[in-house]
Design an enzyme around this catalytic site. Structure first.
Site, short mmCIF file in Angstrom:
data_model
loop_
_atom_site.label_atom_id
_atom_site.label_comp_id
_atom_site.label_asym_id
_atom_site.label_seq_id
_atom_site.Cartn_x
_atom_site.Cartn_y
_atom_site.Cartn_z
N GLU A 88 11.78 -5.32 -8.61
CA GLU A 88 13.03 -4.56 -8.50
C GLU A 88 13.10 -4.09 -7.06
OE1 GLU A 88 15.20 -4.16 -10.88
OE2 GLU A 88 14.00 -5.02 -12.49
N CYS A 110 18.40 3.29 -5.62
CA CYS A 110 18.54 1.84 -5.43
C CYS A 110 19.92 1.37 -5.88
CB CYS A 110 17.46 1.12 -6.22
SG CYS A 110 17.43 1.59 -7.95
P1 NAP Z 1 8.16 0.53 -0.51
O1 NAP Z 1 7.75 1.05 0.79
O2 NAP Z 1 8.40 -0.93 -0.64
O3 NAP Z 1 7.04 1.00 -1.53
C1 NAP Z 1 7.15 0.78 -2.91
C2 NAP Z 1 5.78 0.90 -3.56
O4 NAP Z 1 4.94 -0.16 -3.08
C3 NAP Z 1 5.04 2.19 -3.21
O5 NAP Z 1 4.29 2.61 -4.32
C4 NAP Z 1 4.13 1.75 -2.08
O6 NAP Z 1 3.01 2.58 -1.91
C5 NAP Z 1 3.73 0.38 -2.57
N1 NAP Z 1 3.24 -0.51 -1.53
C6 NAP Z 1 3.49 -0.48 -0.20
N2 NAP Z 1 2.86 -1.51 0.41
C7 NAP Z 1 2.20 -2.20 -0.56
C8 NAP Z 1 1.37 -3.35 -0.58
N3 NAP Z 1 1.09 -4.02 0.54
N4 NAP Z 1 0.84 -3.77 -1.76
C9 NAP Z 1 1.12 -3.11 -2.90
N5 NAP Z 1 1.90 -2.00 -2.95
C10 NAP Z 1 2.45 -1.57 -1.80
O7 NAP Z 1 9.48 1.24 -1.04
P2 NAP Z 1 9.77 2.81 -1.08
O8 NAP Z 1 10.00 3.26 0.31
O9 NAP Z 1 8.76 3.51 -1.92
O10 NAP Z 1 11.12 2.85 -1.91
C11 NAP Z 1 12.39 2.68 -1.36
C12 NAP Z 1 12.93 1.29 -1.63
O11 NAP Z 1 12.82 0.98 -2.99
C13 NAP Z 1 14.39 1.14 -1.31
O12 NAP Z 1 14.58 -0.03 -0.56
C14 NAP Z 1 15.07 1.05 -2.66
O13 NAP Z 1 16.26 0.31 -2.68
C15 NAP Z 1 14.03 0.42 -3.49
N6 NAP Z 1 14.19 0.78 -4.89
C16 NAP Z 1 14.57 -0.18 -5.77
C17 NAP Z 1 14.74 0.15 -7.10
C18 NAP Z 1 15.14 -0.88 -8.12
O14 NAP Z 1 15.05 -0.59 -9.31
N7 NAP Z 1 15.57 -2.05 -7.74
C19 NAP Z 1 14.51 1.45 -7.54
C20 NAP Z 1 14.12 2.40 -6.60
C21 NAP Z 1 13.96 2.05 -5.28
P3 NAP Z 1 3.00 3.71 -0.78
O15 NAP Z 1 4.12 4.65 -1.11
O16 NAP Z 1 1.67 4.32 -0.93
O17 NAP Z 1 3.22 2.99 0.52
#
Ligand code: NAP
Length: 514
Positions: free
Chosen positions: A256, A295
């Protein structure tokens, strides 16, 4: 100052290594930390496989449903305490926090209700049986059974409660133990919820484990019966998808990701109509709720050229009236974004979009005082075909008006340039326009939300994800699918076609008699 711990193998474990600090976004004060290392992932995986999974599956659907119901009640019982944490560590207003927390308890309760009508065991028939041989004697039936693996859930920072709750509800009801990874910046809320889950004793040991730190290394241990469900940015999603172990062992991965959602005003909508009011209200909520960190929030606002002046004035007025400040103050309607990194990214994004647009309100300039505050920012595109407008997700209170002719084909084309989105909302009382638009944009969207005179005041806006319908979207939105009632269990279950004597297949596994 709280140092967050992981819950693995039946105990709370302090992390090791360099600390990542957690902040109060309204003041930038440090209020906690997370250390990513020191977790034995292999032991956690085994613990889930050997203890959590069998214990969950011994319960059957109905008892697992009762567990979800009790978990929903537990969250609700602690609602006020959790709202306070969401404000403190997430920058959430009371309304934002309720949206997240009630979303979590509501989804758990929704799946508890579904379970009440499910079989007592672990086998779900999938559709009707069918004749496969020359006579009805040889019969086929599809069934779903729980996969004896582990669900690794990697959650985004913006919905620490709902994100974890909705994933947990589906996996646990399916009979699969979970390992929940929280998004770091807002992890305090997920941590407190994890404590409540563990202390409640409602979930069998091994069926729920929690990681506030890193999952680096865990994905390399997963096997064919495991599932990874990720929510976050498209960039991290692509990284996870490309993990060599997940590819080699065909581990299920649901992504997602982010999305450039649009709201489309139909050419028939007139000044003063209920439909226009609904459109303006929903766009304003979407831009400011959770400071635009949703999102599903609208990023592109398609408005017929004849209505642009009126719409931009009305939106400007409404956005200016939104009180911004410390979310702990009761009358504040928009808090800060979640972290210093978020603030930097949002400001940079606004600058990039502003270069292609007229700034009608806000902009990237800093706000007075401490904390990670951003001005609600309304832009109007100079050239709607500029690629960046359809590609860059500014994950904050920012959206761009895209004037269009009012022609349905143009609206369809602009909307689909998002490359695959979670949701598009369309506001119109012209059925021919709506029908053509829905058919044109559906292949590129997981959800299409229709506003009209008839629906005014009847439903939550397009930003709300409801457990009865699917959440997810094609292309850049990640290509994944969650929720949607019983469909939400499918990533955690195996669909198997059972073929044989109708008396056996139909009677044991399906709804058909033998
Ligand atoms: P993110 O930086 O991609 O992080 C998402 C999750 O992945 C966090 O738990 C993060 O941990 C973890 N992560 C980061 N690097 C990783 C790796 N190399 N391997 C495994 N896990 C890893 O996103 P975010 O900043 O938390 O969230 C914002 C984004 O999420 C926005 O772009 C938004 O559109 C999207 N979003 C989408 C939805 C949907 O349902 N489609 C819902 C909500 C948000 P850390 O926090 O510890 O880095």
């Amino acid at each position: 100052m709280t140092s967050l711990q992981s819950y693995v193998c039946g105990r709370w474990v302090a992390g090791t290594g360099d600390a990542k600090t957690l902040h109060e976004p309204a003041t930038a004060a440090v209020i906690g930390d997370v250390r990513p290392g020191g977790i034995d992932f292999a032991a956690a995986h085994q613990h889930a496989m050997q203890k959590g999974g069998p214990a969950l599956r011994a319960m059957g659907f109905q008892k697992r449903g009762e567990m979800l119901k009790a978990l929903a009640a537990k969250l609700h019982e602690h609602r006020d305490e959790l709202i306070e944490i969401a404000a403190r560590n997430g920058g959430n207003t009371r309304g934002d926090a309720k949206f997240d927390l009630d979303g979590a308890s509501g989804t758990l309760a929704f799946y508890a209700n579904l379970a009440a009508a499910m079989p007592a065991g672990n086998c779900l028939p999938d559709g009707e049986g069918l004749q496969l041989g020359r006579t009805p004697r040889f019969w086929g039936q599809h069934i779903f059974v729980p996969r004896p693996g582990v669900a690794v859930h990697i959650n985004a920072f913006n919905f620490p409660a709902w994100g974890m709750g909705e994933k947990m509800a589906c996996a646990l009801l399916a009979g699969v133990p979970v390992i929940e990874k929280a998004g770091t910046p807002s992890a305090m809320l997920a941590y407190r919820i994890a404590q409540l889950v563990v202390d409640s004793g409602l979930v069998p040991e091994g069926a729920f484990q929690f990681l506030p730190g890193s999952v680096t290394g865990l994905l390399d241990l997963l096997g064919p019966m495991d599932t990874v469900a990720f929510t976050g940015s498209a960039k991290t999603g692509a990284l996870i998808r490309s993990n060599q172990n997940l590819i080699a062992r065909n581990v299920r991965v649901n992504v997602e990701a982010d999305s450039i959602n649009s709201a489309i005003l139909g050419p028939d909508v007139e000044s003063g109509s209920d439909t226009l009011e609904q459109f303006l209200a929903n766009v304003t909520i979407d831009m400011t709720q959770k400071a635009g960190q949703k999102c599903t929030a609208v990023r592109r606002i398609l408005v017929p050229a004849a209505m642009v002046e009126e719409v931009q004035e009305a939106l400007r007025e409404r956005l200016q009236a939104v009180k911004i400040g410390n979310p702990l103050d009761g009358d504040v309607r928009m808090g800060p974004v979640a972290s210093a990194d978020q603030l930097r990214d949002v400001r940079t994004g606004i600058d990039r979009l502003s270069a292609l647009s007229d700034t009608l309100l806000g902009g990237s300039k800093p706000m007075e005082g401490p904390g990670y505050f951003v001005h609600p920012t309304l832009l109007r595109a100079k050239d709607t075909s500029a690629a960046l407008l359809h590609e860059l997700e500014v994950f904050g209170p920012c959206a761009t008006i895209l004037p269009y002719s009012g022609n349905v084909d143009e609206a369809t084309d602009l909307c689909n340039r998002g490359g695959g989105s979670l949701v598009a909302s369309a506001y119109s009382d012209d059925r021919a326009f709506v029908e053509q638009l829905v058919l044109g944009i559906s292949p590129w969207h997981g959800r299409v939300w229709l506003g009209s005179e008839k629906t005014q005041g009847q439903a939550l806006g397009p930003g709300a994800v409801l457990p009865g319908t699917i959440h997810g979207g094609p292309g850049r939105a990640g290509g994944g699918e969650e929720l949607g009632g019983l469909r939400g269990l499918h990533p955690y279950m195996q669909r198997t076609a059972v073929q044989g004597d109708r008396a056996v297949v139909g009677r044991l596994f399906g709804s058909e008699g033998g």
